[in-house]
Design a protein around this motif. Structure first.
Motif, short mmCIF file in Angstrom:
data_model
loop_
_atom_site.label_atom_id
_atom_site.label_comp_id
_atom_site.label_asym_id
_atom_site.label_seq_id
_atom_site.Cartn_x
_atom_site.Cartn_y
_atom_site.Cartn_z
N ARG A 8 -2.66 -2.01 -2.66
CA ARG A 8 -3.69 -1.18 -3.52
C ARG A 8 -3.92 -1.90 -4.99
O ARG A 8 -3.03 -1.93 -5.71
CB ARG A 8 -2.96 0.25 -3.43
N ALA A 11 -7.56 2.75 -8.31
CA ALA A 11 -7.77 4.07 -7.71
C ALA A 11 -8.84 4.93 -8.62
O ALA A 11 -8.70 4.58 -9.87
CB ALA A 11 -6.62 5.30 -7.57
N ILE A 27 -1.87 5.72 -6.61
CA ILE A 27 -1.14 4.70 -5.79
C ILE A 27 -0.08 4.20 -6.33
O ILE A 27 0.35 3.05 -5.90
CB ILE A 27 -2.16 3.61 -5.75
N VAL A 48 -9.42 4.77 -3.28
CA VAL A 48 -8.39 3.90 -3.33
C VAL A 48 -8.89 2.42 -3.09
O VAL A 48 -9.27 2.27 -1.64
CB VAL A 48 -7.32 4.08 -2.69
N ARG A 49 -9.09 1.58 -3.89
CA ARG A 49 -9.56 0.23 -3.63
C ARG A 49 -8.32 -0.65 -2.95
O ARG A 49 -7.17 -0.70 -3.51
CB ARG A 49 -9.98 -0.48 -4.76
N VAL A 50 -8.44 -1.22 -2.07
CA VAL A 50 -7.34 -2.08 -1.34
C VAL A 50 -7.83 -3.61 -1.45
O VAL A 50 -9.04 -3.91 -1.79
CB VAL A 50 -7.16 -2.04 0.05
#
Length: 86
Positions: A8, A11, A27, A48-50
């Motif tokens: 992660r 966010a 996260i 949420v950016r992964v």
């Protein structure tokens, strides 16, 4: 098959309901502080950016179940996977 946890990166929230609860807590793996909140209302979201090139096969969403009021706050929700927040 076994599931691996995605890295992660960041966010973001549609709004912040409590300055002490920023999006980054969505996260955060430190218990029991893995929660955040938006302002009350409808159409709120958390993004949420992964890590790039992550293949997403499973998403888990948890709600605080301590009281009936908390259980009702999450309500219905949708999971969207895409390239942009919101």
């Amino acid at each position: 098959s076994s599931l691996l946890e995605a890295q992660r990166v960041s966010a973001q929230l549609s709004s912040t309901g409590d300055a002490a609860r920023p999006a980054s807590l969505a996260i955060n793996d430190v218990e029991p502080y893995r929660w955040t909140r938006t302002e009350a209302g409808v159409n709120n979201w958390v993004s949420v950016r992964v890590a790039a090139s992550t293949y997403v096969t499973y998403v888990a969403v948890y709600n605080r179940l301590l009281t009936a009021e908390n259980r009702a706050k999450l309500g219905d929700f949708e999971i969207w996977v895409g390239r942009a927040a919101g």
